[in-house]
Design a protein around this motif. Structure first.
Motif: not given
Length: 508
Positions: A408-419, A490-494
């Motif tokens: 799961x992600x903090x913002x409810x969306x998948x993460x796709x791309x270059x790191x 921004x998309x991180x849980x406290x």
């Protein structure tokens, strides 16, 4: 409010238990453990992958894919079908799996290609109508894409891929009212795509679907399949079609990744079976991605889910090629498909587990089960369909019960791309910007069958474009799913529950 935040801010759960869950979410998830529960889907191992790897590990590759689920299979297929010829690295693509092939989330899920379109209203409020339509088209396209791939590769019968009509039943008047409002927004915003969606009020629910106890039902197109057989069928075909360019290595856990130590290859991947050098590394480890990419902890995290395989009641008609189901209660939901052989594949019960679900947040292992969920799943079907319509069960009611770890992600969306180096903690060489890269394709939030395959295809396309391949179109891919520095920030849980918004209701 995103899934994790809603549970972690629920005042019905003691703060100490919510904090424990948050601590797990920010912890290192590690690699998948050898000890597991026994998934029904894995009971018939693919003959090609039934034996553990015995050959030596390749010393180098163009691309190393970590993870052998549906995401990794999609990436491998796209790369192998589209890569430029002439590479000096053989094999070109190596897939590494810590345990048996496809034994992670894909081999433990519900086998359900389900997009209810409930999220359209939420996406529209967050990103605007145009973006919401693009995200929904992306998700809806998975049904056609997966069924098409199965047909193209001769897997339709083996993997039992089939189109069905989903029946989303609501057993709470308040939730039913909200569902109708969401359906109305979807139909207004996407009239062409929503033509197959219909709503049945309680008095108009067809008797033959056996849901007379529901307050209402929404129906629409969906699909079902045997996920393990689909993925292993794809991988087996790729090994056959690209014998020099593709290797699949099971029981090969990645222990560490280093940058800049290879001869002509940017990455050194240290595994339990030796070392391999590669130009690109792709993380398809979903719930476990934070182990090798520490900067994604708290952004992507594991959630333990529970599944079962059950025998149907003697009065329940076989509906395997007709319907699949979603049962929405005042708190939580269950999901169900039926195999052509009759077994009912029921999962869910998350909100019924210990601490209203918080006990399963951040849990990276699949070797234990929740007693509360076991009790719920074991008795749910006769209740929702009605005991008169269900009848007695012949033989053992529960054939199997198991768990799996979703990302799961903090913002409810998948993460796709270059790191970027900010999350891998492996600083890129500024003098070699085009040598290679690390990539991620993860965090499908329990909806992998309508997000993972095309996310994998998009990720592979990004890699090919970075390597100079022309004519690769990505206009169809939603930008909200991309990895960006802004999203990382921004998309991180406290770290503490005190920094979360308050959620007083338990309707999760």
């Amino acid at each position: 409010m995103a899934f994790a935040q809603a549970h972690l801010s629920n005042l019905s759960v003691p703060a100490a238990e919510r904090q424990q869950a948050l601590n797990r979410i920010h912890a290192d998830p590690g690699v998948p453990k050898d000890a597991t529960t026994s998934s029904f889907w894995l009971k018939e191992p693919h003959p090609q992958f039934a034996q553990k790897s015995s050959n030596s590990l390749p010393s180098e590759a163009d691309v190393v894919i970590i993870g052998s689920g549906v995401t990794g299979a999609s990436i491998a297929r796209t790369l192998l079908q589209n890569r430029a010829k002439g590479s000096n690295s053989h094999p070109a693509v190596v897939m590494l799996e810590a345990r048996d092939i496809c034994s992670g989330a894909t081999g433990r899920n519900g086998g359900h290609i389900l997009e209810t379109a409930d999220e359209y209203a939420e996406f529209a409020d967050m990103f605007g109508e145009a973006a919401a339509r693009k995200i929904l088209r992306f998700r809806l396209a998975h049904l056609r894409e997966i069924l098409g791939v199965a047909e193209e590769m001769g897997l339709t019968e083996t993997a039992q891929t089939r189109k069905v009509q989903f029946l989303s039943a609501f057993f709470c008047d308040e939730e039913w009212k909200a569902a109708k409002e969401r359906l109305g927004r979807f139909k207004e915003g996407m009239p062409e795509e929503s033509k197959e969606w219909v709503a049945y009020e309680k008095d108009s629910i067809p008797e033959k679907i056996k849901l007379s106890r529901a307050a209402g039902v929404i129906a629409g197109p969906a699909g079902a399949l045997w996920p393990y057989k689909f993925v292993t069928g794809v991988l087996s075909r790729l090994v056959s079609d690209y014998p020099s360019d593709f290797r699949v290595e099971d029981n090969t856990a990645v222990r560490a990744i280093q940058r800049g130590k290879g001869q002509g290859h940017e990455y050194t991947i240290e595994t339990s079976r030796g070392t391999i050098h590669a130009r690109h590394v792709i993380h398809c480890t979903n719930a476990h991605v934070g182990h090798l990419v520490p900067g994604l902890r708290g952004r992507i995290f594991p959630v333990r889910g529970q599944m079962s395989a059950q025998n149907p009641g003697e009065k329940f008609p076989l509906q395997a090629t007709k319907h699949s189901w979603l049962f929405n209660y005042d708190r939580g939901f269950d999901y169900l498909t039926q195999l052509p052989s009759g077994q009912m594949m029921l999962g869910g019960g998350f909100a019924r587990s210990e601490s209203l679900g918080c006990a399963d947040l951040g849990v990276p292992t699949d070797n234990e089960m929740s007693l509360a969920i076991d009790i719920h799943l074991s008795g749910a079907l006769s209740a929702v369909f009605g005991r008169e319509s269900w009848g007695r069960v012949q033989g053992e009611p529960i054939q199997a019960m198991w768990t799996g770890n979703m990302g799961f992600s903090a913002d409810g969306l998948p993460w796709v791309g270059q790191l970027p180096g900010s999350v891998t903690h492996r600083t890129p060489d500024k003098n070699k910007p085009n040598v290679g890269a690390e990539w991620v394709c993860a965090a499908f939030c329990g909806e992998g069958m309508v997000q993972a395959w095309l996310s994998g295809k998009a990720l592979a396309t990004m890699l090919l474009k970075k390597d100079g391949q022309s004519g690769m179109d990505l206009s169809w891919f939603p930008e909200q799913l991309l990895v960006t520095e802004e999203r990382i920030a921004t998309a991180v849980l406290p770290q503490t529950v005190h920094d979360l918004p308050v959620q007083r209701q338990a309707n999760l």
